[in-house]
Design an enzyme around this catalytic site. Structure first.
Site, PDB file in Angstrom:
ATOM      1  N   LYS A 248      34.793  45.933  44.400  1.00 58.53           N
ATOM      2  CA  LYS A 248      33.355  45.876  44.118  1.00 58.53           C
ATOM      3  C   LYS A 248      33.057  46.701  42.867  1.00 58.53           C
ATOM      4  O   LYS A 248      33.256  46.209  41.770  1.00 58.53           O
ATOM      5  CB  LYS A 248      32.580  46.279  45.370  1.00 58.53           C
ATOM      6  N   THR A 278      53.017  41.706  51.805  1.00 57.79           N
ATOM      7  CA  THR A 278      53.447  41.961  50.429  1.00 57.79           C
ATOM      8  C   THR A 278      52.500  42.929  49.716  1.00 57.79           C
ATOM      9  O   THR A 278      51.288  42.871  49.904  1.00 57.79           O
ATOM     10  CB  THR A 278      53.532  40.609  49.678  1.00 57.79           C
TER      11      THR A 278
HETATM   12  C1  LIG Z   1      33.084  44.284  51.406  1.00 54.25           C
HETATM   13  C2  LIG Z   1      33.209  45.354  52.418  1.00 54.25           C
HETATM   14  C3  LIG Z   1      34.466  45.740  52.909  1.00 54.25           C
HETATM   15  C4  LIG Z   1      35.698  44.954  52.594  1.00 54.25           C
HETATM   16  O1  LIG Z   1      36.150  45.183  51.315  1.00 54.25           O
HETATM   17  P1  LIG Z   1      37.034  44.062  50.592  1.00 54.25           P
HETATM   18  O2  LIG Z   1      37.802  44.795  49.577  1.00 54.25           O
HETATM   19  O3  LIG Z   1      36.054  43.062  50.046  1.00 54.25           O
HETATM   20  O4  LIG Z   1      37.891  43.437  51.649  1.00 54.25           O
HETATM   21  C5  LIG Z   1      34.559  46.850  53.720  1.00 54.25           C
HETATM   22  N1  LIG Z   1      33.463  47.552  54.080  1.00 54.25           N
HETATM   23  C6  LIG Z   1      32.231  47.182  53.665  1.00 54.25           C
HETATM   24  C7  LIG Z   1      31.062  48.000  54.090  1.00 54.25           C
HETATM   25  C8  LIG Z   1      32.058  46.073  52.835  1.00 54.25           C
HETATM   26  O5  LIG Z   1      30.847  45.692  52.454  1.00 54.25           O
END
Ligand SMILES: *Cc1c(COP(=O)(O)O)cnc(C)c1O
Length: 426
Positions: A248, A278
């Protein structure tokens, strides 16, 4: 059995409830984010503006991050070649873990293929290893955390969202000697509200509990070096396990936990979600590290991010739109009905070339359906004005409610009452 018919019926049930999801086919344009090419069902293409990306800072197109990925792929190839046990540990991955441990001022960090997997693996493994552990989990925790709690098979107590009084009651009712794990988030991504981290740490200390925080919606974006809300508030040291994503704010892919060496070594040694898959490929690791290191020393993205988010909130509220006032970068505009929310999103895309995904149940409670807007440093002031005009036009055309949402409308406030919890997060 008519297997095919069975699955068609299962999907139809979602359509009936207006919960069937349609994905937008987007081609992001590097160098012009948040602009992208959209292709409709008939394969017609046009340029649109994305207003709901979780690439919060636009780091996915940062030239240094792209160069790190390209250079590393050219030098080391593209795959990792195996699990961490079987030849998958690569140099950029080792460096990435060091960079993350340093970011959170912890002994060590462990990288997973996603944030989802890191939550599931770390929460379940830590709780499972502690004898007779009891988990205290915030009511609005993300699906991946709920999955980790379930997967552990240990007893759990759900505390009302951000309610430290309730958490205290639940903690006090359990034997002082029994191992306890408190799992919560810093920024909750649907309402954009922030946990009372200090108070939760105080309780953890008083009752002898471990603390586990998901800083997925904060890393890169808050704190002097992008370490998250806990860094901003000087509380990183008091949290035992910090979890984050590389996908993100950092704009790439992957997830991680940072903690003391013993905890990291235990998760590394016991979690099947880590052992039997992996490793993250070197080019991804190098790109993520470039992004993290850049954001450790550059505050410009964070400052611009906060400015554009505040400007968006002010301009939309000024236009009489029902914006949920938050203290973070997330700008929810409440629609309050699944069908209307989908219609608003469709009209924004068709008439105004603006993409904002509708957020419906079970991601948020029924009656709080919303457009969740995420301004980035790359959304210009002009784009914000355009967004205002588009939303005002859609709100009039569909006659959507304009009352400023009272606190009652926010998911957390609704859910801290006696309303039933959705069974699935995400
Ligand atoms: C998106 C999200 C995740 C998962 O992260 P990813 O890297 O997209 O799998 C975990 N916790 C929260 C609060 C999220 O919004």
């Amino acid at each position: 059995m008519d297997y095919r018919g069975f699955f068609e019926d299962a999907v139809d049930a979602l359509r009936q409830e207006k919960r069937y999801r349609v994905f937008a086919d987007l081609e992001r344009i590097a160098g012009q984010f948040p602009r992208a090419i959209y292709r409709d069902a008939a394969d017609n293409q046009r340029e649109i503006t994305i207003w709901c990306s979780n690439d919060y800072l636009g780091m996915g197109q940062n030239p240094r991050v792209i160069a790190a990925m390209q250079d590393t792929a050219a030098k080391l190839g593209v795959g990792a070649g195996g699990t961490r046990n079987i030849s998958g540990t690569n140099r950029p991955l080792v460096e990435l873990e060091r960079s993350l441990a340093d970011l959170h001022r912890k002994d060590a960090a462990l990288v997973f293929t996603s944030g989802f997997v890191s939550n599931e693996a770390a929460i379940s493994t830590i709780a499972r290893l502690l004898p007779d552990c009891i988990i205290f989990s915030d009511q609005l925790n993300h699906a991946s955390m709920i999955q980790g709690v379930r997967q552990s098979g240990m007893q759990k107590q759900i505390f009302r969202h951000n309610d430290v009084g309730h958490l205290r009651e639940l903690l006090a009712a359990v034997d002082r000697q029994r191992p306890k794990l408190i799992v919560f988030e810093s920024v909750y991504s649907m309402d954009g509200d922030v946990a009372p981290i200090k108070e939760i740490c105080d309780l953890a200390e008083e009752f002898g509990a471990l603390t586990y925080i998901d800083e997925v919606h904060a890393v890169g974006m808050y704190g002097p070096r992008g370490g998250g809300i806990a860094e901003r508030d000087g509380l990183m040291e008091r949290i035992d396990i910090i979890e984050g994503t590389l996908a993100k704010g950092f704009g790439v892919m992957g997830g991680y936990v940072a903690a003391n060496r013993a905890i990291i070594d235990a998760v590394r040694s016991y979690a099947p979600e880590f052992i039997f898959t992996t490793a993250l490929p070197p080019a991804l690791c190098a790109a993520a590290r470039a992004s993290i290191e850049h954001l450790k020393v550059s505050g410009a993205e964070r400052a611009a991010h906060q400015r554009q988010a505040q400007l968006t909130k002010d301009i939309l509220a000024d236009a009489g739109l029902p914006v949920l006032r938050t203290n973070t970068h997330i700008v929810p505009v409440i629609v309050g009905d699944a069908r209307a929310c989908k219609a608003a999103s469709d009209m924004l895309l068709e008439k105004h070339n603006i993409y904002i995904q509708p957020i419906n149940y079970p991601t948020v409670p029924k009656g709080t359906e919303r457009l969740r807007i995420t301004p980035t440093p790359l959304h210009s002031d002009e784009m914000i004005i355009e967004l205002r005009h588009a939303l005002v036009s859609v709100w009039s055309a569909l006659q959507l409610p304009r009352e400023r949402p009272t606190e009652k409308v926010s998911a957390s406030k609704l859910m801290s009452g006696q309303l039933t919890l959705p069974t699935v997060g995400g």
